[in-house]
Design an enzyme around this catalytic site. Structure first.
Site, PDB file in Angstrom:
ATOM      1  N   CYS A  85       0.823  -1.209   0.000  1.00  0.00           N
ATOM      2  CA  CYS A  85       0.000   0.000   0.000  1.00  0.00           C
ATOM      3  C   CYS A  85       0.859   1.262   0.000  1.00  0.00           C
ATOM      4  CB  CYS A  85      -0.911  -0.059   1.230  1.00  0.00           C
ATOM      5  SG  CYS A  85      -1.674   1.493   1.673  1.00  0.00           S
ATOM      6  N   CYS A 118       0.120   3.782   2.792  1.00  0.00           N
ATOM      7  CA  CYS A 118       0.589   3.236   4.075  1.00  0.00           C
ATOM      8  C   CYS A 118       2.064   3.574   4.275  1.00  0.00           C
ATOM      9  CB  CYS A 118       0.399   1.723   4.126  1.00  0.00           C
ATOM     10  SG  CYS A 118      -1.312   1.193   3.984  1.00  0.00           S
TER      11      CYS A 118
END
Length: 98
Positions: free
Chosen positions: A23, A26
């Site tokens: 991600c 993230c």
């Protein structure tokens, strides 16, 4: 999962970051979380949970997208948000009395 219950059941606010290795947002949250920790020191615990390795926990808290942040105080979830957040927003959320 019982260890997780122990971790979130403390007087110090516990910010849980549900993330995934793949991600992009993230990865961008990591330095922001480090800044928050550096800023608040012992006033917050930050736990990172990889949703791919902890699917049962992610399902329990109905994490559908990453990053998702949950804030716990004394074992109770008091705040939740998905997506990117800025350092000041996070500090404000963590230091708000619930």
């Amino acid at each position: 999962m019982s260890k997780f219950s122990e971790l979130i059941n403390q007087e110090t606010p516990v910010l849980v970051d549900f993330y995934a290795e793949w991600c992009g947002p993230c990865k961008m949250m990591s330095p922001i979380l480090k800044d928050v920790k550096d800023n608040l020191k012992e006033r917050v615990s930050i736990i990172k949970i990889d949703v791919d390795k902890n699917q049962a926990l992610a399902a329990k808290y109905q994490v559908r997208g990453v990053p998702t942040m949950l804030l716990f105080k004394n074992g109770k979830q008091v705040w939740r948000q998905s997506g990117m957040l800025q350092k000041d927003e996070l500090i404000n959320v963590i230091t708000t009395p619930y």
